[in-house]
Scaffold this motif. Structure first.
Motif, mmCIF file in Angstrom:
data_model
loop_
_atom_site.group_PDB
_atom_site.id
_atom_site.type_symbol
_atom_site.label_atom_id
_atom_site.label_comp_id
_atom_site.label_asym_id
_atom_site.label_seq_id
_atom_site.Cartn_x
_atom_site.Cartn_y
_atom_site.Cartn_z
ATOM 1 N N ARG A 97 1.609 1.376 -4.127
ATOM 2 C CA ARG A 97 1.387 0.529 -5.301
ATOM 3 C C ARG A 97 1.855 1.257 -6.558
ATOM 4 N NH1 ARG A 97 -2.538 -3.748 -4.040
ATOM 5 N NH2 ARG A 97 -2.287 -4.257 -6.241
ATOM 6 N N ARG A 98 2.514 0.505 -7.415
ATOM 7 C CA ARG A 98 2.969 1.036 -8.695
ATOM 8 C C ARG A 98 2.199 0.411 -9.851
ATOM 9 N NH1 ARG A 98 7.292 4.184 -7.881
ATOM 10 N NH2 ARG A 98 8.268 4.021 -5.837
ATOM 11 N N ASP A 99 1.138 -0.333 -9.509
ATOM 12 C CA ASP A 99 0.357 -1.019 -10.537
ATOM 13 C C ASP A 99 -1.035 -0.419 -10.722
ATOM 14 O OD1 ASP A 99 -0.586 -1.844 -8.050
ATOM 15 O OD2 ASP A 99 -0.535 -3.973 -8.515
ATOM 16 N N ALA A 100 -1.260 0.792 -10.188
ATOM 17 C CA ALA A 100 -2.567 1.427 -10.335
ATOM 18 C C ALA A 100 -2.623 2.310 -11.581
ATOM 19 C CB ALA A 100 -2.891 2.259 -9.094
ATOM 20 N N THR A 101 -1.502 2.939 -11.893
ATOM 21 C CA THR A 101 -1.412 3.819 -13.050
ATOM 22 C C THR A 101 0.049 3.874 -13.485
ATOM 23 O OG1 THR A 101 -1.736 6.091 -13.861
ATOM 24 C CG2 THR A 101 -1.270 5.842 -11.529
ATOM 25 N N GLU A 102 0.262 4.139 -14.755
ATOM 26 C CA GLU A 102 1.630 4.244 -15.269
ATOM 27 C C GLU A 102 2.258 5.586 -14.910
ATOM 28 O OE1 GLU A 102 1.388 3.543 -19.461
ATOM 29 O OE2 GLU A 102 0.729 1.473 -19.203
ATOM 30 N N ARG A 103 1.434 6.544 -14.512
ATOM 31 C CA ARG A 103 1.927 7.907 -14.299
ATOM 32 C C ARG A 103 2.717 8.089 -13.013
ATOM 33 N NH1 ARG A 103 -3.250 11.347 -16.408
ATOM 34 N NH2 ARG A 103 -3.111 10.595 -18.549
ATOM 35 N N HIS A 104 2.317 7.399 -11.946
ATOM 36 C CA HIS A 104 2.959 7.611 -10.650
ATOM 37 C C HIS A 104 2.532 6.498 -9.697
ATOM 38 C CE1 HIS A 104 -1.012 9.081 -9.612
ATOM 39 N NE2 HIS A 104 -0.904 9.956 -10.585
ATOM 40 N N PRO A 105 3.277 6.292 -8.617
ATOM 41 C CA PRO A 105 2.823 5.339 -7.607
ATOM 42 C C PRO A 105 1.653 5.956 -6.840
ATOM 43 C CG PRO A 105 4.793 6.442 -6.850
ATOM 44 C CD PRO A 105 4.556 6.908 -8.270
ATOM 45 N N VAL A 106 0.963 5.150 -6.081
ATOM 46 C CA VAL A 106 -0.079 5.629 -5.184
ATOM 47 C C VAL A 106 0.111 4.959 -3.833
ATOM 48 C CG1 VAL A 106 -1.746 6.081 -7.039
ATOM 49 C CG2 VAL A 106 -1.763 3.853 -5.874
ATOM 50 N N PRO A 133 -14.699 -1.839 5.073
ATOM 51 C CA PRO A 133 -13.401 -1.183 4.894
ATOM 52 C C PRO A 133 -13.328 -0.375 3.600
ATOM 53 C CG PRO A 133 -13.226 -3.516 4.393
ATOM 54 C CD PRO A 133 -14.631 -3.286 4.880
ATOM 55 N N PHE A 134 -12.785 0.811 3.708
ATOM 56 C CA PHE A 134 -12.500 1.669 2.565
ATOM 57 C C PHE A 134 -11.054 2.104 2.654
ATOM 58 C CE2 PHE A 134 -16.749 2.651 0.952
ATOM 59 C CZ PHE A 134 -16.470 2.999 -0.349
ATOM 60 N N LEU A 135 -10.379 2.155 1.522
ATOM 61 C CA LEU A 135 -9.029 2.694 1.433
ATOM 62 C C LEU A 135 -9.031 3.888 0.493
ATOM 63 C CD1 LEU A 135 -6.894 -0.552 1.019
ATOM 64 C CD2 LEU A 135 -7.123 0.865 3.067
ATOM 65 N N GLN A 136 -8.334 4.933 0.886
ATOM 66 C CA GLN A 136 -8.133 6.060 -0.005
ATOM 67 C C GLN A 136 -6.876 5.802 -0.811
ATOM 68 O OE1 GLN A 136 -7.908 9.917 1.841
ATOM 69 N NE2 GLN A 136 -7.441 10.945 -0.100
ATOM 70 N N VAL A 137 -6.978 5.995 -2.099
ATOM 71 C CA VAL A 137 -5.843 5.892 -3.010
ATOM 72 C C VAL A 137 -5.286 7.308 -3.140
ATOM 73 C CG1 VAL A 137 -5.077 5.211 -5.303
ATOM 74 C CG2 VAL A 137 -7.017 4.015 -4.235
ATOM 75 N N VAL A 138 -4.113 7.522 -2.578
ATOM 76 C CA VAL A 138 -3.525 8.865 -2.510
ATOM 77 C C VAL A 138 -2.404 8.967 -3.529
ATOM 78 C CG1 VAL A 138 -2.469 10.576 -0.988
ATOM 79 C CG2 VAL A 138 -4.061 8.886 -0.041
ATOM 80 N N TRP A 139 -2.428 10.033 -4.304
ATOM 81 C CA TRP A 139 -1.381 10.239 -5.298
ATOM 82 C C TRP A 139 -0.413 11.322 -4.813
ATOM 83 C CZ3 TRP A 139 -2.280 15.183 -7.200
ATOM 84 C CH2 TRP A 139 -3.589 15.648 -7.119
ATOM 85 N N PRO A 140 0.831 11.242 -5.269
ATOM 86 C CA PRO A 140 1.863 12.187 -4.814
ATOM 87 C C PRO A 140 1.905 13.455 -5.661
ATOM 88 C CG PRO A 140 2.860 10.538 -6.199
ATOM 89 C CD PRO A 140 1.384 10.178 -6.091
ATOM 90 N N GLY A 144 6.959 13.464 -6.136
ATOM 91 C CA GLY A 144 6.806 12.136 -5.546
ATOM 92 C C GLY A 144 6.502 12.122 -4.057
ATOM 93 N N ARG A 145 6.133 13.277 -3.481
ATOM 94 C CA ARG A 145 5.830 13.340 -2.048
ATOM 95 C C ARG A 145 4.320 13.286 -1.827
ATOM 96 N NH1 ARG A 145 10.338 17.255 -2.118
ATOM 97 N NH2 ARG A 145 8.760 18.729 -2.755
ATOM 98 N N TYR A 146 3.936 12.537 -0.801
ATOM 99 C CA TYR A 146 2.525 12.424 -0.434
ATOM 100 C C TYR A 146 2.146 13.549 0.521
ATOM 101 C CZ TYR A 146 2.761 7.901 -2.689
ATOM 102 O OH TYR A 146 2.920 6.910 -3.619
ATOM 103 N N PRO A 147 0.850 13.825 0.668
ATOM 104 C CA PRO A 147 0.429 14.976 1.485
ATOM 105 C C PRO A 147 0.957 14.969 2.918
ATOM 106 C CG PRO A 147 -1.437 14.093 0.280
ATOM 107 C CD PRO A 147 -0.284 13.158 0.043
ATOM 108 N N TRP A 148 1.214 13.823 3.500
ATOM 109 C CA TRP A 148 1.690 13.745 4.884
ATOM 110 C C TRP A 148 3.205 13.874 4.993
ATOM 111 C CZ3 TRP A 148 -0.681 9.791 2.219
ATOM 112 C CH2 TRP A 148 0.143 8.741 1.827
ATOM 113 N N PRO A 154 1.505 22.012 -1.153
ATOM 114 C CA PRO A 154 0.289 22.324 -0.401
ATOM 115 C C PRO A 154 -0.989 22.200 -1.241
ATOM 116 C CG PRO A 154 1.938 24.057 -0.094
ATOM 117 C CD PRO A 154 2.461 23.112 -1.138
ATOM 118 N N ALA A 155 -0.874 22.284 -2.554
ATOM 119 C CA ALA A 155 -2.054 22.152 -3.418
ATOM 120 C C ALA A 155 -2.686 20.764 -3.318
ATOM 121 C CB ALA A 155 -1.679 22.449 -4.866
ATOM 122 N N LEU A 156 -1.907 19.769 -2.858
ATOM 123 C CA LEU A 156 -2.475 18.428 -2.698
ATOM 124 C C LEU A 156 -3.672 18.442 -1.754
ATOM 125 C CD1 LEU A 156 0.604 16.024 -2.363
ATOM 126 C CD2 LEU A 156 -0.909 16.304 -4.319
ATOM 127 N N ALA A 157 -3.620 19.285 -0.717
ATOM 128 C CA ALA A 157 -4.695 19.334 0.279
ATOM 129 C C ALA A 157 -6.014 19.788 -0.340
ATOM 130 C CB ALA A 157 -4.304 20.247 1.429
#
Length: 177
Positions: A97-106, A133-140, A144-148, A154-157
């Motif tokens: 999603r690009r509509d959660a924050t102006e700073r980056h996609p999630v 149901p719960f969803l985690q909102v993960v930031w890059p 722009g890379r996600y933890p997976w 590595p600091a994302l972890a």
């Protein structure tokens, strides 16, 4: 998962006269805004986090959790996604999603139910009868890379857990202690 809501608004558990400040505040917020945001301060070497209670009750969309950012930013992210859900754009697993924050996609990832008690207990107090149901909102990371994704910082972890993994499968660190 059925659509019946077993929250403390929809179901009388016989203890309404003994509800605490958290439950009463959550009821007021859910009735007024459609959901409430719970902010958890950093503790025990873990960054803070924020999550919703009430999105499932009001809109039948997953509750949301975000970790490791400034409190205002986390609250803004879950509120923005809640507003989009109320407008007919529900969050779903696997979305970017690009509509959660102006700073980056999630990216949105499903939360494994074994994390609920550890990190989302206040939402369980509102609903009383998981699973919900719960969803985690993960930031890059800054690139722009996600933890997976290969090559992610590595600091994302340390800043945000991988709640789509079970606690037993999660890499050791601040989130599994």
């Amino acid at each position: 998962m059925g659509s019946a809501c077993r929250c403390i608004i929809c179901h009388d558990y016989g203890d309404r006269d003994r509800l605490g400040n958290f439950e009463l505040r959550t009821i007021v917020h859910v009735k007024e805004y459609g959901w409430s945001v719970v902010l958890i301060a950093p503790r025990d070497g873990r960054p803070g986090w924020a999550f919703t209670a009430g999105l499932w009750h009001t809109h039948r969309v997953p509750e949301l959790a975000v970790f490791g950012l400034e409190p205002y930013d986390m609250q803004t992210i879950v509120n923005n996604l809640g507003d989009r859900a109320a407008a007919g754009l529900p969050p779903a697993p696997g979305q970017e999603r690009r509509d959660a924050t102006e700073r980056h996609p999630v990216a949105l990832r499903p939360v494994h139910a074994q994390w609920y008690d550890r990190l989302l207990g206040e939402a369980l107090r509102f609903y009383r009868h998981p699973p919900l149901p719960f969803l985690q909102v993960v930031w890059p990371d800054a690139d722009g890379r996600y933890p997976w994704q290969p090559g992610s910082d590595p600091a994302l972890a340390g800043s945000q857990p991988c709640l789509w993994l079970s606690p037993d499968s999660h890499p050791p660190g601040v989130w599994t202690r």
